[in-house]
Write a protein that holds these residues in place. Structure first.
Motif, mmCIF file in Angstrom:
data_model
loop_
_atom_site.group_PDB
_atom_site.id
_atom_site.type_symbol
_atom_site.label_atom_id
_atom_site.label_comp_id
_atom_site.label_asym_id
_atom_site.label_seq_id
_atom_site.Cartn_x
_atom_site.Cartn_y
_atom_site.Cartn_z
ATOM 1 N N ALA A 20 0.800 -1.225 0.000
ATOM 2 C CA ALA A 20 0.000 0.000 0.000
ATOM 3 C C ALA A 20 0.832 1.274 0.000
ATOM 4 O O ALA A 20 0.411 2.286 -0.561
ATOM 5 N N THR A 21 2.011 1.236 0.629
ATOM 6 C CA THR A 21 2.774 2.469 0.809
ATOM 7 C C THR A 21 4.173 2.445 0.205
ATOM 8 O O THR A 21 4.788 3.492 0.065
ATOM 9 N N SER A 36 -4.764 5.948 3.353
ATOM 10 C CA SER A 36 -6.213 5.868 3.155
ATOM 11 C C SER A 36 -6.569 4.599 2.399
ATOM 12 O O SER A 36 -5.704 3.929 1.835
ATOM 13 N N ILE A 37 -7.853 4.287 2.415
ATOM 14 C CA ILE A 37 -8.381 3.140 1.673
ATOM 15 C C ILE A 37 -9.520 3.627 0.799
ATOM 16 O O ILE A 37 -10.402 4.348 1.266
ATOM 17 N N PRO A 52 -6.819 -5.885 -5.960
ATOM 18 C CA PRO A 52 -6.532 -4.665 -5.223
ATOM 19 C C PRO A 52 -5.424 -3.898 -5.941
ATOM 20 O O PRO A 52 -4.610 -4.485 -6.661
ATOM 21 N N MET A 53 -5.399 -2.606 -5.739
ATOM 22 C CA MET A 53 -4.362 -1.752 -6.317
ATOM 23 C C MET A 53 -3.870 -0.822 -5.224
ATOM 24 O O MET A 53 -4.503 -0.697 -4.177
ATOM 25 N N ILE A 58 0.557 8.421 -2.688
ATOM 26 C CA ILE A 58 -0.367 9.048 -1.734
ATOM 27 C C ILE A 58 -0.782 8.071 -0.637
ATOM 28 O O ILE A 58 -1.728 8.327 0.097
ATOM 29 N N ASN A 59 -0.088 6.949 -0.524
ATOM 30 C CA ASN A 59 -0.339 5.946 0.520
ATOM 31 C C ASN A 59 -1.793 5.475 0.538
ATOM 32 O O ASN A 59 -2.435 5.440 1.576
ATOM 33 N N CYS A 60 -2.292 5.104 -0.627
ATOM 34 C CA CYS A 60 -3.694 4.718 -0.744
ATOM 35 C C CYS A 60 -3.819 3.275 -1.229
ATOM 36 O O CYS A 60 -3.269 2.915 -2.270
#
Length: 89
Positions: A20-21, A36-37, A52-53, A58-60
């Motif tokens: 994610a990050t 964020s999600i 999932p991507m 932007i840490n999303c």
């Protein structure tokens, strides 16, 4: 047994965090921007295959909405098991 469920504790969460990050650990000062999600409504990479991507700039984490938890878990397992993330093994 699936890729994610075979692992326990920090190892499993570390793979999700990295996906994610792009970071393998939480930075001492935290993330900026804040993580964020987002949920992917009707998006798919291939017809019939929802994955999932992530946008690590932007840490999303972007998660597909699937019919069952089993479908979601298989999708996450596939994504985490087949992503090297910035050239890391």
């Amino acid at each position: 047994m699936s890729f994610v469920t075979e692992q326990v504790g920090p190892s499993k969460f570390g793979k999700i965090l990295s996906f994610a990050t792009g970071a393998s650990v939480i930075p001492p000062v935290g993330f900026s921007p804040q993580h964020s999600i987002d949920f992917l409504h009707g998006h798919s990479v291939n017809p019939g295959r929802h994955l999932p991507m992530a946008n690590t700039c932007i840490n999303c984490l972007k998660l597909p909405l699937l019919d069952t938890y089993e479908d979601f878990r298989e999708s996450m397992d596939f994504a985490l098991g087949n992503t090297q993330g910035f050239g890391r093994a």
